[in-house]
Write a protein that holds these residues in place. Structure first.
Motif, PDB file in Angstrom:
ATOM      1  N   LEU A 132       0.833  -1.200   0.000  1.00  0.00           N
ATOM      2  CA  LEU A 132       0.000   0.000   0.000  1.00  0.00           C
ATOM      3  C   LEU A 132       0.872   1.257   0.000  1.00  0.00           C
ATOM      4  O   LEU A 132       0.617   2.199  -0.754  1.00  0.00           O
ATOM      5  N   ARG A 133       1.888   1.254   0.846  1.00  0.00           N
ATOM      6  CA  ARG A 133       2.762   2.428   0.971  1.00  0.00           C
ATOM      7  C   ARG A 133       3.540   2.724  -0.306  1.00  0.00           C
ATOM      8  O   ARG A 133       3.965   3.854  -0.518  1.00  0.00           O
ATOM      9  N   SER A 134       3.731   1.738  -1.140  1.00  0.00           N
ATOM     10  CA  SER A 134       4.506   1.952  -2.365  1.00  0.00           C
ATOM     11  C   SER A 134       3.627   2.335  -3.554  1.00  0.00           C
ATOM     12  O   SER A 134       4.118   2.435  -4.675  1.00  0.00           O
ATOM     13  N   ASN A 135       2.356   2.546  -3.320  1.00  0.00           N
ATOM     14  CA  ASN A 135       1.427   2.939  -4.392  1.00  0.00           C
ATOM     15  C   ASN A 135       0.693   4.222  -4.014  1.00  0.00           C
ATOM     16  O   ASN A 135       0.169   4.324  -2.910  1.00  0.00           O
ATOM     17  N   LEU A 136       0.656   5.156  -4.934  1.00  0.00           N
ATOM     18  CA  LEU A 136      -0.052   6.410  -4.683  1.00  0.00           C
ATOM     19  C   LEU A 136      -1.271   6.572  -5.587  1.00  0.00           C
ATOM     20  O   LEU A 136      -1.836   7.653  -5.675  1.00  0.00           O
ATOM     21  N   ASP A 137      -1.671   5.496  -6.229  1.00  0.00           N
ATOM     22  CA  ASP A 137      -2.843   5.518  -7.106  1.00  0.00           C
ATOM     23  C   ASP A 137      -4.027   4.902  -6.354  1.00  0.00           C
ATOM     24  O   ASP A 137      -3.989   3.724  -5.995  1.00  0.00           O
TER      25      ASP A 137
END
Length: 154
Positions: A132-137
């Motif tokens: 989750l933390r590595s995705n900003l979409d």
């Protein structure tokens, strides 16, 4: 129960501006209004009231704020990922960057607890939180959250 039954895609957001717990709750109130039709001020007040009973920051950068609202028909949620972690007063004193807010009808008993347990178990998975933390979409975040069909409460 699956996360997809309590979380709509439009209730998933990435926030860059939340600087405090109160500001985070205001942002959650705004998302709750646009995605779920919740009254923002009542939502924020309910979250703050619940928080006064004890912190909902469960550790490892995760918070599970929750409240009961008279205007809610079914248990529903708002997920936010913070670009910058905030001081939340979590049990482990670590800053929070993942918040999954749950809202339930005032008379919801077991369903509210099942949903809270489901979200808690899901976000206890460090690999999932790292993903989750590595995705900003927001679309990808929703997919990551709703993919694990093995995490269920019946």
């Amino acid at each position: 129960m699956l996360l997809s039954s309590i979380l709509k895609p439009e209730a998933v957001r990435v926030l860059s501006a939340a600087s405090s717990k109160k500001r985070l709750f205001q942002e959650i109130g705004d998302v709750g209004f646009s995605a779920l039709g919740l009254k923002p001020q009542a939502t924020v007040e309910a979250l703050l009231d619940r928080e006064s009973l004890g912190p909902t920051g469960v550790g490892h950068g995760v918070a599970l704020p929750h409240a009961r609202l008279s205007t809610v028909q079914d248990v529903s949620g708002v997920f936010v990922l913070l670009e910058k972690p905030i001081d939340y007063g979590a049990v482990d004193r670590q800053p929070v960057d993942i918040a999954f807010a749950l809202f339930a009808p005032e008379d919801a008993g077991v369903e509210h607890l099942k949903a809270l347990a489901l979200v808690s178990r899901t976000l206890r998975d460090q690999a999932l939180c790292n993903k989750l933390r590595s995705n900003l979409d927001p679309v990808k975040l929703y997919t990551i959250l709703t993919e694990p069909q093995a995490v269920q409460v019946t």
